[in-house]
Every structure is written in structure tokens, then in C-alpha cells.
Design a protein around this motif. Sequence first.
Motif, PDB file in Angstrom:
ATOM      1  N   LYS A  39       8.572  52.685  21.753  1.00 52.50           N
ATOM      2  CA  LYS A  39       8.070  53.620  20.745  1.00 52.50           C
ATOM      3  C   LYS A  39       7.665  52.902  19.453  1.00 52.50           C
ATOM      4  O   LYS A  39       6.866  53.414  18.681  1.00 52.50           O
ATOM      5  N   LEU A  40       8.244  51.721  19.205  1.00 54.04           N
ATOM      6  CA  LEU A  40       8.011  51.010  17.947  1.00 54.04           C
ATOM      7  C   LEU A  40       7.217  49.722  18.096  1.00 54.04           C
ATOM      8  O   LEU A  40       6.534  49.305  17.159  1.00 54.04           O
ATOM      9  N   ASP A  41       7.337  49.070  19.244  1.00 54.17           N
ATOM     10  CA  ASP A  41       6.867  47.694  19.367  1.00 54.17           C
ATOM     11  C   ASP A  41       5.589  47.551  20.185  1.00 54.17           C
ATOM     12  O   ASP A  41       5.340  48.315  21.118  1.00 54.17           O
ATOM     13  N   ASP A  42       4.819  46.540  19.831  1.00 52.44           N
ATOM     14  CA  ASP A  42       3.583  46.202  20.529  1.00 52.44           C
ATOM     15  C   ASP A  42       3.937  45.493  21.839  1.00 52.44           C
ATOM     16  O   ASP A  42       4.554  44.422  21.811  1.00 52.44           O
ATOM     17  N   PRO A  43       3.539  46.042  22.984  1.00 49.78           N
ATOM     18  CA  PRO A  43       3.877  45.397  24.256  1.00 49.78           C
ATOM     19  C   PRO A  43       3.190  44.040  24.442  1.00 49.78           C
ATOM     20  O   PRO A  43       3.622  43.236  25.258  1.00 49.78           O
ATOM     21  N   ALA A  44       2.157  43.761  23.663  1.00 48.33           N
ATOM     22  CA  ALA A  44       1.457  42.475  23.772  1.00 48.33           C
ATOM     23  C   ALA A  44       2.208  41.342  23.066  1.00 48.33           C
ATOM     24  O   ALA A  44       1.928  40.172  23.300  1.00 48.33           O
ATOM     25  N   PHE A  45       3.174  41.689  22.201  1.00 49.70           N
ATOM     26  CA  PHE A  45       3.939  40.656  21.493  1.00 49.70           C
ATOM     27  C   PHE A  45       4.843  39.943  22.476  1.00 49.70           C
ATOM     28  O   PHE A  45       5.579  40.564  23.230  1.00 49.70           O
ATOM     29  N   LYS A  46       4.791  38.622  22.470  1.00 45.11           N
ATOM     30  CA  LYS A  46       5.572  37.815  23.409  1.00 45.11           C
ATOM     31  C   LYS A  46       6.636  37.006  22.681  1.00 45.11           C
ATOM     32  O   LYS A  46       6.360  36.340  21.693  1.00 45.11           O
ATOM     33  N   ARG A  47       7.848  37.086  23.221  1.00 41.28           N
ATOM     34  CA  ARG A  47       8.931  36.213  22.748  1.00 41.28           C
ATOM     35  C   ARG A  47       8.713  34.824  23.348  1.00 41.28           C
ATOM     36  O   ARG A  47       8.058  34.689  24.360  1.00 41.28           O
ATOM     37  N   ARG A  96      12.892  43.515   8.839  1.00 42.91           N
ATOM     38  CA  ARG A  96      13.362  42.404   9.672  1.00 42.91           C
ATOM     39  C   ARG A  96      12.451  42.320  10.884  1.00 42.91           C
ATOM     40  O   ARG A  96      12.035  43.340  11.431  1.00 42.91           O
ATOM     41  N   PHE A  97      12.125  41.102  11.319  1.00 40.00           N
ATOM     42  CA  PHE A  97      11.176  40.932  12.413  1.00 40.00           C
ATOM     43  C   PHE A  97      11.354  39.571  13.071  1.00 40.00           C
ATOM     44  O   PHE A  97      12.136  38.732  12.607  1.00 40.00           O
ATOM     45  N   LEU A  98      10.620  39.375  14.152  1.00 36.59           N
ATOM     46  CA  LEU A  98      10.673  38.122  14.899  1.00 36.59           C
ATOM     47  C   LEU A  98       9.346  37.387  14.752  1.00 36.59           C
ATOM     48  O   LEU A  98       8.282  37.992  14.871  1.00 36.59           O
ATOM     49  N   VAL A  99       9.422  36.089  14.464  1.00 34.47           N
ATOM     50  CA  VAL A  99       8.253  35.217  14.445  1.00 34.47           C
ATOM     51  C   VAL A  99       8.336  34.400  15.732  1.00 34.47           C
ATOM     52  O   VAL A  99       9.326  33.711  15.970  1.00 34.47           O
ATOM     53  N   ASN A 100       7.303  34.496  16.592  1.00 32.10           N
ATOM     54  CA  ASN A 100       7.371  33.762  17.861  1.00 32.10           C
ATOM     55  C   ASN A 100       6.902  32.314  17.682  1.00 32.10           C
ATOM     56  O   ASN A 100       6.531  31.896  16.579  1.00 32.10           O
ATOM     57  N   CYS A 101       6.898  31.562  18.760  1.00 33.91           N
ATOM     58  CA  CYS A 101       6.580  30.133  18.694  1.00 33.91           C
ATOM     59  C   CYS A 101       5.104  29.872  18.384  1.00 33.91           C
ATOM     60  O   CYS A 101       4.712  28.730  18.168  1.00 33.91           O
ATOM     61  N   GLU A 102       4.291  30.924  18.328  1.00 32.27           N
ATOM     62  CA  GLU A 102       2.884  30.789  17.944  1.00 32.27           C
ATOM     63  C   GLU A 102       2.666  31.213  16.491  1.00 32.27           C
ATOM     64  O   GLU A 102       1.543  31.198  16.000  1.00 32.27           O
ATOM     65  N   GLY A 103       3.735  31.658  15.813  1.00 28.32           N
ATOM     66  CA  GLY A 103       3.618  32.122  14.439  1.00 28.32           C
ATOM     67  C   GLY A 103       3.211  33.583  14.332  1.00 28.32           C
ATOM     68  O   GLY A 103       2.942  34.072  13.236  1.00 28.32           O
ATOM     69  N   LYS A 104       3.179  34.294  15.453  1.00 26.03           N
ATOM     70  CA  LYS A 104       2.851  35.721  15.445  1.00 26.03           C
ATOM     71  C   LYS A 104       4.130  36.531  15.264  1.00 26.03           C
ATOM     72  O   LYS A 104       5.206  36.089  15.651  1.00 26.03           O
ATOM     73  N   THR A 105       3.996  37.726  14.682  1.00 22.96           N
ATOM     74  CA  THR A 105       5.170  38.538  14.377  1.00 22.96           C
ATOM     75  C   THR A 105       5.209  39.821  15.192  1.00 22.96           C
ATOM     76  O   THR A 105       4.176  40.341  15.613  1.00 22.96           O
ATOM     77  N   LYS A 146      13.637  19.551  18.090  1.00 26.26           N
ATOM     78  CA  LYS A 146      13.430  18.428  19.007  1.00 26.26           C
ATOM     79  C   LYS A 146      12.053  18.488  19.664  1.00 26.26           C
ATOM     80  O   LYS A 146      11.904  18.292  20.861  1.00 26.26           O
ATOM     81  N   GLY A 147      11.033  18.793  18.859  1.00 28.85           N
ATOM     82  CA  GLY A 147       9.662  18.799  19.359  1.00 28.85           C
ATOM     83  C   GLY A 147       9.218  20.074  20.045  1.00 28.85           C
ATOM     84  O   GLY A 147       8.065  20.183  20.448  1.00 28.85           O
ATOM     85  N   PHE A 148      10.108  21.057  20.189  1.00 26.58           N
ATOM     86  CA  PHE A 148       9.749  22.328  20.818  1.00 26.58           C
ATOM     87  C   PHE A 148       9.633  23.411  19.754  1.00 26.58           C
ATOM     88  O   PHE A 148      10.539  23.576  18.935  1.00 26.58           O
ATOM     89  N   LYS A 149       8.521  24.149  19.776  1.00 21.97           N
ATOM     90  CA  LYS A 149       8.369  25.277  18.864  1.00 21.97           C
ATOM     91  C   LYS A 149       9.244  26.417  19.359  1.00 21.97           C
ATOM     92  O   LYS A 149       9.294  26.686  20.551  1.00 21.97           O
ATOM     93  N   VAL A 150       9.939  27.059  18.418  1.00 23.93           N
ATOM     94  CA  VAL A 150      10.850  28.150  18.774  1.00 23.93           C
ATOM     95  C   VAL A 150      10.565  29.371  17.906  1.00 23.93           C
ATOM     96  O   VAL A 150      10.023  29.259  16.808  1.00 23.93           O
ATOM     97  N   GLY A 151      10.959  30.524  18.411  1.00 26.33           N
ATOM     98  CA  GLY A 151      10.862  31.751  17.648  1.00 26.33           C
ATOM     99  C   GLY A 151      12.068  31.879  16.740  1.00 26.33           C
ATOM    100  O   GLY A 151      13.111  31.275  16.964  1.00 26.33           O
ATOM    101  N   TYR A 152      11.919  32.697  15.699  1.00 26.80           N
ATOM    102  CA  TYR A 152      13.035  32.914  14.789  1.00 26.80           C
ATOM    103  C   TYR A 152      12.915  34.287  14.132  1.00 26.80           C
ATOM    104  O   TYR A 152      11.832  34.836  13.991  1.00 26.80           O
TER     105      TYR A 152
END
Length: 170
Positions: A39-47, A96-105, A146-152
Motif C-alpha cells: 500500500k505504501l511502497d514502490d514494487p520496483a524498488f530493489k533492496r 525514515r527510508f532505505l538507500v539501496n546500493c545504487e543510491g536509489k531510495t 570492503k569494495g562492495f556497495k551496500v544499502g543503508y
Amino acid sequence: MIRAVCFFALFSFVLMSCQTEKSMSKYPLTVGDIEFDEKLDDPAFKRCTTEKLVNLQYYQGSKEFDYKGEKIAIIEKLEKEKISSETKTNGYITVRFLVNCEGKTGLFRVQQMNAELKETVLDKELGDRLLRFTKSLDGWIPKEIKGFKVGYYQYLTYKIENGKVSEVLP
């Protein structure tokens, strides 16, 4: 008779262990994880997680503000938007939100508190406008371990005084 009792005991054990596994799996992997809500979130957003790598919480890792231009860029953009309320309310609105490893929220959640830090709805329209503003911010920088992009997870708390944003935290 003994066979029936053993079968019943084994069946009960299997049934209970399945129930236990189901109840444990309903909890998030990490305390504070935001669960997807259709109901709230974009299904295209990827963790950007795997079983071994989870999204960092804002209290983990570096204390840097990972946004292009730092926090001052967000404040300058907010000032241009002139977001305010006609009600002279005081308190805090946190997004409050999540930033994925591509910098998308994604996975945005809003909490409003009065000046005494008690959860309430200060001003629904103001909260909606600050949510839209936060969603429009597109300069988030992925973190690396350690060289891997991570979400936060990230949050912005808007301090409201007399219906206007007086400060952006953290």
C-alpha cells in the motif's frame, strides 16, 4: 498401542517445530528493518541484500552524511521549496527510508511527534509535503564495505517551530 503413542509424539514434535519456524520467520533479519508494504511502497524498488549482507542501520558504520553536497545541499533545496504550515504547530516530523546500493531510495516511513516527543499527527499536509520533498532528494551515495556497495537506512528529522522547518537532523 506403544506404536500409536510414538507416532503421535513424533507427529506432535514435527507439527510444533513447523509452527516455531513459521513464528520466527515473521521477524525481520535485523531490528529496525522496514518491511515492504504494497500500500505504501514502490514494487520496483530493489533492496541490495543477500543472506550474508544486510542493509546497514544509521547507527552502524560511519557517521558521515552520504549525500552529494552534504546536509547543506538538502537544507538549501528545502529553503527553495518554502515548505510550511498555516498552523503554528511545534514538534518533529521524521522520514525514515532505505538507500539501496545504487543510491536509489524507497520504503519511506513517517513519524510525527509533538514538542514533548509524544507520537501524534502535527499536521498531515505538512507531513505529506515533507515526505514528497524527501522522496525528491536524489543525491544519496551508496556506502561501501570492503569494495562492495551496500544499502543503508537513513532518516531526516525536520524540527518544526511555529509551522516552519527550523532545523534538519541528524
